[in-house]
Design an enzyme around this catalytic site. Structure first.
Site, PDB file in Angstrom:
ATOM      1  N   GLN A 100     -10.533  -9.614  -6.425  1.00 18.34           N
ATOM      2  CA  GLN A 100      -9.235  -9.401  -5.795  1.00 18.34           C
ATOM      3  C   GLN A 100      -9.453  -9.099  -4.312  1.00 18.34           C
ATOM      4  O   GLN A 100     -10.180  -8.172  -3.952  1.00 18.34           O
ATOM      5  CB  GLN A 100      -8.480  -8.240  -6.440  1.00 18.34           C
ATOM      6  CG  GLN A 100      -7.060  -8.101  -5.889  1.00 18.34           C
ATOM      7  CD  GLN A 100      -6.359  -6.846  -6.368  1.00 18.34           C
ATOM      8  OE1 GLN A 100      -6.724  -5.741  -5.980  1.00 18.34           O
ATOM      9  NE2 GLN A 100      -5.352  -7.018  -7.216  1.00 18.34           N
ATOM     10  N   TYR A 181       0.675  -3.190  -0.108  1.00 17.87           N
ATOM     11  CA  TYR A 181      -0.315  -3.529   0.912  1.00 17.87           C
ATOM     12  C   TYR A 181       0.218  -4.633   1.827  1.00 17.87           C
ATOM     13  O   TYR A 181       1.382  -5.008   1.733  1.00 17.87           O
ATOM     14  CB  TYR A 181      -1.647  -3.853   0.241  1.00 17.87           C
ATOM     15  CG  TYR A 181      -2.158  -2.667  -0.540  1.00 17.87           C
ATOM     16  CD1 TYR A 181      -2.437  -1.465   0.111  1.00 17.87           C
ATOM     17  CD2 TYR A 181      -2.274  -2.697  -1.920  1.00 17.87           C
ATOM     18  CE1 TYR A 181      -2.850  -0.345  -0.600  1.00 17.87           C
ATOM     19  CE2 TYR A 181      -2.679  -1.583  -2.634  1.00 17.87           C
ATOM     20  CZ  TYR A 181      -2.961  -0.411  -1.965  1.00 17.87           C
ATOM     21  OH  TYR A 181      -3.351   0.709  -2.662  1.00 17.87           O
TER      22      TYR A 181
END
Length: 364
Positions: A100, A181
């Site tokens: 990720q 994020y």
């Protein structure tokens, strides 16, 4: 159907997975010097290789992308070499593993930033949340807004990190577009008040995520590219005034790109599934490839959703920390081991690679 349905093989793009159970990305804050995966990381991930697919902890695309102490990167030769040890360990045990990739944006602190500079974000709006830095949790720092001419560099950093992932032996990449994020900061208007091509309309706010995903898919292939989204989660103190229309559009665009999977946090990350009204089935319908369902799943709920065709793969998080043999325990009905919350973040082997399998604990 029976409980065994989750344990049947599944074809993900060109990969054959041994079952439909996915290990979620789980931040553990244990990277070593140079933000290289720790000496124990290969053991940790190798112990959990019976998952149909492992998605690693979130990994920085650049030094500028870091927001937490001790999170690994994928932008230096040493980091690539460190991750190669991890992928080799997982593959040696028959597992599959995606990395990720993230840029944290405003969820950062000046003490983690190159030169002590301010974090970057779509807009100069400070998040009312904390990050893990200096061995504790502290308020995030005030960000500055990215300029238009800086945005192509973010896309390039994701592309380059994806290339590094393949060099490191990963089976694919997950673009982190969730949990407050940077990419989600652009998507959600609670954090994005821009008036240029990256703000305002749902199309503009989705632009950066789509540009990043397209760049990654072009670099490594759409069949190796996944995306994680969290439409209604408030992680990172983020909000959206129009989540359904925003994410319906994103699902349509990602489906058209042909990426291999969409990984969706259904509800609040690590919290209630019904935190806000949202039609997750609409995303499942709009996205034509593999749908990964995440948040609060146990064997019963996963099987019920699988029988109804609501998802293809099911993502389990914290149970994998204390149960390296989670797949085997679920399949056999063995009890799950409890998690030690004091060893979640930072540290060494304790609470990381010393959780026994059920077979090991039974003979003690």
């Amino acid at each position: 159907m029976t409980d065994k349905t989750l344990f049947e093989p599944y074809t993900l793009g060109s990969l054959q997975l041994s079952n439909r159970i996915v290990m979620a990305p789980l931040t553990r804050n244990r990277a070593g010097a140079g933000l290289v995966p720790s000496e124990h990381a290969a053991t940790y991930y190798g112990q959990r290789a019976s998952a149909g697919l492992i998605i690693t902890e979130a990994t920085q695309i650049s030094a500028d992308a870091q927001g937490y102490q001790g999170t690994p990167g994928l932008y230096t030769p040493q980091q690539i070499d460190g991750w190669r040890k991890v992928t080799d360990a997982v593959h040696a045990r028959g597992g599959r593993i995606f990395v990720q990739l993230w840029h944290v944006g405003r969820i950062s602190h000046v003490d983690l930033r190159p030169g002590g500079t301010a974090p970057v974000a779509p807009s100069a709006i400070r998040a009312a949340t904390k990050t893990f830095v200096n061995n504790g949790f502290h308020d995030v720092s005030e960000p500055r807004a990215l300029t238009l001419d800086e945005i192509p560099g973010i896309v390039e950093d994701f592309r380059q990190a994806a290339a590094h992932a393949i060099t490191a032996g990963f089976d694919g990449v997950e673009v982190h577009g969730a949990n407050g994020y940077l990419l989600e900061q652009f998507i959600k208007d609670g954090a994005n008040t821009r008036t240029d091509a990256y703000g305002g309309s749902i199309e503009n706010r989705a632009r950066l995520l789509l540009e990043v995903t397209a760049a990654v898919a072009k670099e490594i292939g759409a069949e190796r590219t996944g995306v994680r989204l969290s439409p209604v989660s408030t992680a990172g103190a983020i909000s959206s005034s129009d989540p359904q229309s925003q994410y319906d559009y994103i699902a349509d665009q990602l489906s058209a790109m042909g990426i291999v999977y969409l990984h969706v946090v259904e509800g609040a990350t690590g919290g209630p599934r019904d935190v806000a009204p949202f039609d997750f089935d609409a995303l499942r319908t709009r996205f034509k490839n593999t749908y990964l369902a995440n948040n609060g799943y146990d064997l019963e709920l996963a099987n019920a959703r699988l029988i109804k065709g609501k998802a293809d793969l099911f993502v389990f998080g914290r149970p994998f920390i204390s149960n390296p043999d989670l797949v085997e325990r679920l399949e056999s009905g063995a009890p799950l081991a409890a998690l030690d919350p004091t060893t979640l973040y930072g540290g060494g082997a304790k609470g990381y690679i010393d959780y026994p399998t059920f077979a090991e604990s039974s003979v003690r």
